[in-house]
Design a protein around this motif. Structure first.
Motif, PDB file in Angstrom:
ATOM      1  N   LYS A   1       0.860  -1.174   0.000  1.00  0.00           N
ATOM      2  CA  LYS A   1       0.000   0.000   0.000  1.00  0.00           C
ATOM      3  C   LYS A   1       0.899   1.228   0.000  1.00  0.00           C
ATOM      4  O   LYS A   1       1.906   1.276   0.706  1.00  0.00           O
ATOM      5  N   VAL A   2       0.561   2.220  -0.800  1.00  0.00           N
ATOM      6  CA  VAL A   2       1.433   3.393  -0.950  1.00  0.00           C
ATOM      7  C   VAL A   2       0.643   4.690  -0.856  1.00  0.00           C
ATOM      8  O   VAL A   2      -0.568   4.728  -1.104  1.00  0.00           O
ATOM      9  N   LEU A   3       1.366   5.740  -0.477  1.00  0.00           N
ATOM     10  CA  LEU A   3       0.830   7.102  -0.485  1.00  0.00           C
ATOM     11  C   LEU A   3       1.180   7.704  -1.841  1.00  0.00           C
ATOM     12  O   LEU A   3       2.349   7.834  -2.182  1.00  0.00           O
ATOM     13  N   ILE A   4       0.138   8.051  -2.625  1.00  0.00           N
ATOM     14  CA  ILE A   4       0.392   8.609  -3.948  1.00  0.00           C
ATOM     15  C   ILE A   4       0.216  10.127  -3.919  1.00  0.00           C
ATOM     16  O   ILE A   4      -0.512  10.661  -3.079  1.00  0.00           O
TER      17      ILE A   4
ATOM     18  N   ALA B   1       5.345   7.374  -0.137  1.00  0.00           N
ATOM     19  CA  ALA B   1       5.668   6.548   1.030  1.00  0.00           C
ATOM     20  C   ALA B   1       4.952   5.207   0.937  1.00  0.00           C
ATOM     21  O   ALA B   1       3.932   5.076   0.258  1.00  0.00           O
ATOM     22  N   LYS B   2       5.515   4.212   1.587  1.00  0.00           N
ATOM     23  CA  LYS B   2       4.800   2.950   1.777  1.00  0.00           C
ATOM     24  C   LYS B   2       3.923   3.094   3.017  1.00  0.00           C
ATOM     25  O   LYS B   2       4.276   3.819   3.951  1.00  0.00           O
ATOM     26  N   ILE B   3       2.811   2.386   3.031  1.00  0.00           N
ATOM     27  CA  ILE B   3       1.928   2.374   4.204  1.00  0.00           C
ATOM     28  C   ILE B   3       1.968   0.972   4.787  1.00  0.00           C
ATOM     29  O   ILE B   3       1.508   0.016   4.168  1.00  0.00           O
TER      30      ILE B   3
ATOM     31  N   LEU C   1       3.538   5.188   8.146  1.00  0.00           N
ATOM     32  CA  LEU C   1       4.099   5.770   6.917  1.00  0.00           C
ATOM     33  C   LEU C   1       5.615   5.614   6.853  1.00  0.00           C
ATOM     34  O   LEU C   1       6.330   6.106   7.714  1.00  0.00           O
ATOM     35  N   ALA C   2       6.097   4.947   5.812  1.00  0.00           N
ATOM     36  CA  ALA C   2       7.536   4.790   5.598  1.00  0.00           C
ATOM     37  C   ALA C   2       7.915   5.512   4.313  1.00  0.00           C
ATOM     38  O   ALA C   2       7.663   5.016   3.220  1.00  0.00           O
ATOM     39  N   PRO C   3       8.542   6.700   4.435  1.00  0.00           N
ATOM     40  CA  PRO C   3       8.869   7.488   3.236  1.00  0.00           C
ATOM     41  C   PRO C   3       9.747   6.701   2.264  1.00  0.00           C
ATOM     42  O   PRO C   3      10.569   5.880   2.681  1.00  0.00           O
TER      43      PRO C   3
ATOM     44  N   VAL D   1      12.364   8.753   7.978  1.00  0.00           N
ATOM     45  CA  VAL D   1      13.150   9.101   6.780  1.00  0.00           C
ATOM     46  C   VAL D   1      13.174   7.918   5.826  1.00  0.00           C
ATOM     47  O   VAL D   1      13.060   6.755   6.240  1.00  0.00           O
ATOM     48  N   GLY D   2      13.303   8.215   4.548  1.00  0.00           N
ATOM     49  CA  GLY D   2      13.422   7.169   3.541  1.00  0.00           C
ATOM     50  C   GLY D   2      14.810   6.553   3.544  1.00  0.00           C
ATOM     51  O   GLY D   2      15.717   7.052   4.214  1.00  0.00           O
ATOM     52  N   PRO D   3      15.000   5.476   2.780  1.00  0.00           N
ATOM     53  CA  PRO D   3      16.299   4.779   2.727  1.00  0.00           C
ATOM     54  C   PRO D   3      17.369   5.596   2.007  1.00  0.00           C
ATOM     55  O   PRO D   3      18.546   5.280   2.075  1.00  0.00           O
TER      56      PRO D   3
END
Lengths: 105, 105, 105, 105, 105, 105, 105
Positions: B73-76, B101-103, C12-14, C52-54
């Motif tokens: 699942k992603v934040l678009i 982002a991934k959810i 939420l994982a950026p 923060v993202g990777p």
């Protein structure tokens, strides 16, 4: 729309990363099998790949093969591409990176 | 919105770094569990990844894998992406780097 | 402002070089210790890093770590970023290179 | 349209990745063999390659050969290129990457 | 102009290739030693470097040190930079490459 | 048009990949040997190369020699270049990559 | 035009690939030795190099020396550059690649 006085579309060999396609016209039907009126059919963004270029060049001057092959069905963007007319038939040329998806059926 | 006459969305295989997603519609509720009215649900920027491309190319012509997988699942983003309609269902195609982002739930 | 129907912002994982932050609201005071009226507080460009993202990719496809960590306080630009709303709380997502400075206290 | 006071177009040696072409005028006919009225002929986007440059430079300063040769027939874009007039004849100069396809007959 | 509720400007640590400066206000005088009226002083483009970031990244992901140090006096461009206000004092943040010259006195 | 107070155009040494040229004025004639009226001559895009720079730099900082030499006749683009006036004579400076073709006579 | 309250222009050390110049005012004369009226002199695009930066950085982070030296006379473009005023004198700062030619006398 460019007019071309060639005998067959098979004479066209795209350069670099260009892809020659023709929009799908026949057998337009919805996922449920219902046939679409002609106006809708015209706007289908499905196309068949007729010919592909040898590929573009990366920053080191090496050729990068295109991601589709003649015979593939592809999802093309709603706008863009270069229109070509040979006899009564219309075709389009896209850059490889403009094609959105392959359609596997 | 592109109209596609394919039988199933599963026929679509995104090219390069493109990601095929569908917005989340069901079970829309706030963090507190309160169900949202339909207007709000439509604007939710959550989407489920259905298919991903093989990845784009870096400057040396090497493939760079996309950062999400089918099922994620992603934040678009609120704007952008290419709309697709298959039957009654709507989908979108984004470039991998456009996903925010991934959810994880 | 994107509305998200997730239970917690911690879901939420950026992606890539994105940074999830929340503007600082509490204890807004000037350098001299004077408390600011609410209008001013809203405009404070201080934010706390939540996730923060990777990291993004350099031209050779290698990951470049972002320059802040969860828990850091940062100076964010006056414009830009992507607004997100979860329940009653508002958050923003920035690209790492958009953050102006760390705030060490 | 640039006017040139040279005796022969053969005096022109394109620089870098440039390609000197002349639009095809004679024997304009449709794929079915029907001759086209003059107005249509003028708009044909077929051209014959007269001369090519030594090639442009990649990011490492190495020469990258152009993808066509003198004598090739090519599909040129509808707009762009630099017009040249020598005596009564008109010619165009394109960058190699602007040419759309080779025409093999 | 961003308002910051920090106790001291020393809390600000610029990120990447950013440089925190404060315009020179005191002892404004012409080359001949004549003191300038306040209006002119405000427009002086001399600034003192208070803090510098660790440096930006080149195309291979390596850090490139900034070209000035805390304590340097610099010539700043007439426009650009990000204004910051802490208490009654105003500061600016520039990218290193925006600074025009060092002022050696 | 820049005015220069130098004694001779030979004092000008172009920098990087710049090329100093002067439009051809004398002996303007068509391919068939017919002399052109003065208005047409003015618009001829033929020029003689007077001096060339040492060459620009590629992405690795190496010098890339320009593709023409002093004494070459070249086809210049209809627009662009920097005009210079020394005494009564007019000259132009182009970047090497702006020159369209060499004219071999 | 930036106003600077420094004692001498010699205090200015340009950063990166910047070049500090002053337009030539004295002895303005045509190639034939005729002195020019003041209005024309002002528009002369000749300048003397007063100081140069250490050089910009290529894509690998290596310094690339500028192509002129203090004392050189150069042809500057008609527009662009950053104006500076110290006392009654005016100066300009250009990027090295903006300078058109050296003037060897």
């Amino acid at each position: 729309m460019s007019l071309l006085a060639i005998k067959s579309i098979k004479s066209l060999a795209p350069l670099l990363d260009r892809v020659l396609v023709q929009r799908v016209k026949a057998e337009a039907r919805t996922a449920g099998g219902i046939f679409l009126p002609e106006a809708s059919v015209k706007e289908l963004n499905e196309a068949k790949v007729l010919a592909v270029g040898p590929g573009g060049l990366d920053k080191n001057g090496k050729t990068v093969a295109v991601s589709v092959q003649p015979g593939d069905k592809v999802l093309i963007p709603q706008y863009g591409g270069t229109g070509i007319k040979v006899g009564e038939e219309e075709y389009s040329i896209f850059r490889d990176y403009e094609l959105l998806a392959k359609i596997n059926e």
